[in-house]
Design an enzyme around this catalytic site. Sequence first.
Site, PDB file in Angstrom:
ATOM      1  N   SER A  14      -2.878  13.392 -15.934  1.00  0.00           N
ATOM      2  CA  SER A  14      -4.132  13.148 -16.653  1.00  0.00           C
ATOM      3  C   SER A  14      -4.620  14.411 -17.339  1.00  0.00           C
ATOM      4  O   SER A  14      -4.339  15.537 -16.900  1.00  0.00           O
ATOM      5  CB  SER A  14      -5.195  12.677 -15.663  1.00  0.00           C
ATOM      6  N   GLY A  57     -10.898   5.774 -11.530  1.00  0.00           N
ATOM      7  CA  GLY A  57     -11.864   5.005 -12.296  1.00  0.00           C
ATOM      8  C   GLY A  57     -12.480   5.883 -13.364  1.00  0.00           C
ATOM      9  O   GLY A  57     -11.915   6.929 -13.728  1.00  0.00           O
ATOM     10  N   GLU A  75     -14.867   1.391 -14.525  1.00  0.00           N
ATOM     11  CA  GLU A  75     -14.492   1.284 -15.928  1.00  0.00           C
ATOM     12  C   GLU A  75     -14.653   2.612 -16.660  1.00  0.00           C
ATOM     13  O   GLU A  75     -15.482   3.443 -16.305  1.00  0.00           O
ATOM     14  CB  GLU A  75     -15.323   0.203 -16.632  1.00  0.00           C
ATOM     15  N   ARG A 104     -13.396  17.105 -24.805  1.00  0.00           N
ATOM     16  CA  ARG A 104     -11.967  17.095 -24.478  1.00  0.00           C
ATOM     17  C   ARG A 104     -11.198  16.403 -25.590  1.00  0.00           C
ATOM     18  O   ARG A 104     -11.567  15.305 -26.026  1.00  0.00           O
ATOM     19  CB  ARG A 104     -11.713  16.381 -23.150  1.00  0.00           C
ATOM     20  N   THR A 154     -17.997  14.799 -26.115  1.00  0.00           N
ATOM     21  CA  THR A 154     -16.944  14.277 -26.982  1.00  0.00           C
ATOM     22  C   THR A 154     -15.648  14.025 -26.211  1.00  0.00           C
ATOM     23  O   THR A 154     -15.352  14.682 -25.204  1.00  0.00           O
ATOM     24  CB  THR A 154     -16.639  15.256 -28.127  1.00  0.00           C
ATOM     25  N   TYR A 199      -9.791  14.695  -8.542  1.00  0.00           N
ATOM     26  CA  TYR A 199      -8.796  13.877  -9.249  1.00  0.00           C
ATOM     27  C   TYR A 199      -7.854  14.761 -10.056  1.00  0.00           C
ATOM     28  O   TYR A 199      -6.632  14.600 -10.019  1.00  0.00           O
ATOM     29  CB  TYR A 199      -9.530  12.888 -10.158  1.00  0.00           C
ATOM     30  N   ASP A 257       0.858  -1.177   0.000  1.00  0.00           N
ATOM     31  CA  ASP A 257       0.000   0.000   0.000  1.00  0.00           C
ATOM     32  C   ASP A 257       0.899   1.233   0.000  1.00  0.00           C
ATOM     33  O   ASP A 257       1.548   1.546   1.006  1.00  0.00           O
ATOM     34  CB  ASP A 257      -0.895  -0.010   1.239  1.00  0.00           C
ATOM     35  N   LYS A 288      -3.727  15.591  -9.399  1.00  0.00           N
ATOM     36  CA  LYS A 288      -2.760  15.347 -10.471  1.00  0.00           C
ATOM     37  C   LYS A 288      -1.928  16.596 -10.748  1.00  0.00           C
ATOM     38  O   LYS A 288      -0.710  16.521 -10.932  1.00  0.00           O
ATOM     39  CB  LYS A 288      -3.489  14.906 -11.744  1.00  0.00           C
TER      40      LYS A 288
END
Length: 329
Positions: free
Chosen positions: A118, A78, A191, A285, A221, A149, A53, A153
Amino acid sequence: MSTQTKVLVTGAGGFIGSHLVTYLKERGYWVRGVDIKHPEFAESNADEFQILDLRDKENCMTATAGIDEVYALAADMGGMGFISAHHAQILYNNALINFHTLEAARQNKVKRYLYTSSACIYPEYLQTSENVTPLKEEDAYPAQPQDAYGWEKLMSEKLCEHYREDYGIETRIVRFHNIFGPLGTWEGGREKAPAAMCRKVATAKLESTNEVEIWGDGHQTRSFCYIDDCVVGLYKIMRSDYHKPLNLGQDRLISINELADMAAETAGINIVKKHIPGPQGVRGRNSDNNLLREVLNWEPEISLEEGFAITYKWIEEQVEEKLKTNTLV
């Protein structure tokens, strides 16, 4: 490249990480994989796999011990359904993972460190249109990511930059744009859109129905990059002399409705789209690949159709197996 080069891949039990381990092994590297779980769909090809971990700093010291280069992919993440509903968890867990891993790499004298960021770091105000202008690396500021998120990042990108400036560790930063392919999560809520669409269409096909649910109106998009191009890009970026952030993704824009049609065509069925409320993320994006081409003299080469056909075939096989035991969720 010396066969003595030792590489750590964090997040090696995940989708991109497991593919990257295989790619690096094929190129003669000694690879240690680290994750809180083993890969779900295939055995890891790592020379050594540790269940650790990485929120714990001592575990990060163990993971980076004796390592020359780190590919830092570990993250609690995710699809849009997950990251839009777990802001505190994501920000807390990922900040601990990335801060502790980078500091451990510094203490253990790691030479190169590639951080996987990301496209979620890009400002929401630049992504309000379906026909979005492709995002350039310089567009990150003034900052306004849509969710926790993206904020984490972006913060970890800055940490990498400062560690390079202050401590001399050769950091590299890559911004993923929607990576997809086989051997990835395809059900359960984490997913991504391509996997979810393949699952929905495969289920419609195998259950002889034609209705497929889509969150929102389906006109939102994105661009999507196949996993084989992703690992090639990661390797090229690590080997390059460029230390600022680089986009890694395709620059072909496609709507979610069009993605559903592509899945249906691949499956050989006709579908009826049922648009329902659900998290959609930004309206549009896309990746601007001009800097990637300039720096690497390369860009992703595998077409969406080619990668999607391979991915759909694999996911249909998984769905068929699940349906046999009535455990599809």
